[in-house]
Design a protein around this motif. Structure first.
Motif, short mmCIF file in Angstrom:
data_model
loop_
_atom_site.label_atom_id
_atom_site.label_comp_id
_atom_site.label_asym_id
_atom_site.label_seq_id
_atom_site.Cartn_x
_atom_site.Cartn_y
_atom_site.Cartn_z
N MET A 165 0.62 10.55 2.50
CA MET A 165 1.25 9.23 2.50
C MET A 165 2.61 9.23 1.83
N LYS A 166 2.81 10.13 0.89
CA LYS A 166 3.99 10.07 0.03
C LYS A 166 5.29 10.28 0.80
N PHE A 167 6.28 9.46 0.48
CA PHE A 167 7.61 9.60 1.07
C PHE A 167 8.34 10.76 0.40
N ASN A 168 8.74 11.74 1.20
CA ASN A 168 9.47 12.91 0.70
C ASN A 168 10.91 12.81 1.19
N PRO A 169 11.86 12.61 0.29
CA PRO A 169 13.26 12.44 0.73
C PRO A 169 13.85 13.65 1.42
N GLU A 170 13.21 14.81 1.27
CA GLU A 170 13.73 16.03 1.88
C GLU A 170 13.06 16.37 3.20
N ARG A 171 11.99 15.66 3.53
CA ARG A 171 11.25 15.98 4.76
C ARG A 171 11.89 15.30 5.96
N GLU A 172 11.99 16.03 7.07
CA GLU A 172 12.57 15.47 8.28
C GLU A 172 11.60 14.51 8.96
N HIS A 173 12.08 13.32 9.28
CA HIS A 173 11.26 12.33 9.96
C HIS A 173 10.99 12.81 11.40
N PRO A 174 9.71 12.77 11.84
CA PRO A 174 9.39 13.33 13.16
C PRO A 174 9.97 12.57 14.34
N ILE A 175 10.37 11.31 14.15
CA ILE A 175 10.91 10.52 15.25
C ILE A 175 12.43 10.38 15.14
#
Length: 227
Positions: A165-175
């Motif tokens: 669930m956690k928002f990761n500012p470094e992770r690429e959004h899949p959409i």
């Protein structure tokens, strides 16, 4: 302790829940309190979109009698992002009533379904059956044949969901393919009762007498808003 660099700490903090970070890195071995899924937010809700046909199918299932029977189909992309796409959530009905509604949410009735292990207990008896049988046997009789016992470690499961669930500012959004994303999404409007449960799942408050007892999750039962 200074063993890990600030960069390593920041990377770890982005990947785990706040409770895990406080315990593992700050040595704050405190009893949990309040809302369990503090990581949940608007970033976990995503507008409907055309789901690629090659994404993996996944299903989560929990049978109930007085409690609701819940079934949630999901799709998983190549990077492990999970998208909840639907919901069956009804109390007070038997297996024969639930089975066709659940099958309607499945790609195929023999797909694997991660299920609460309790449904495999052979503790039921009925006329016409020579031996005791289980709830899973009843679903099998109704054509849903792929149920298997999911791991039932509650605290480990909660920790894993928190991470997703956690928002990761470094992770690429899949959409959007922009930086900043969780790994768990619910399609807007697809699973309202799941959203309600997430918002009402809290750690059971402890008294001084039971502070050394294991932490227990519980629901704070507020009325479901149907507006």
């Amino acid at each position: 302790s200074g063993i890990l660099s600030r960069e390593e700490l920041a990377e770890y903090k982005a990947e785990v829940s706040a409770d895990e970070y406080n315990q593992e890195m700050l040595c704050e071995f405190l009893a949990y309190g309040g809302l369990i899924y503090k990581e949940w937010g608007a970033h976990n809700i995503i507008s409907p979109f055309e789901i690629p046909g090659h994404w993996t199918f996944h299903y989560g299932f929990d049978h109930g009698v007085t409690n609701p029977t819940s079934f949630h189909p999901a799709r998983i992309d190549e990077k492990g992002n999970i998208f909840i796409t639907g919901e069956h959530y009804v109390a007070g009905q038997n297996v024969e009533w639930h089975a066709p509604k659940i099958k309607a949410l499945m790609r195929a009735p023999d797909d694997p379904v991660a299920s609460d292990p309790s449904i495999f207990s052979k503790n039921l008896q009925a006329k016409g059956r020579a031996q005791t049988y289980s709830v899973a046997d009843e679903y099998d009789d109704c054509g849903i044949t792929g149920m298997f016992a999911a791991k039932n470690d509650v605290l480990a499961g909660i920790s894993r969901v928190q991470r997703y669930m956690k928002f990761n500012p470094e992770r690429e959004h899949p959409i959007t393919h922009q930086n900043g994303s969780p790994m768990l999404f619910v399609i807007r409007g697809a699973a309202p009762m799941l959203e309600w449960e997430i918002s009402n799942y809290q750690w059971k408050k402890k008294t001084k007498a039971d502070m050394n007892e294991p932490d227990q999750p519980t629901f704070v039962m507020t009325e479901y808003d149907t507006s």
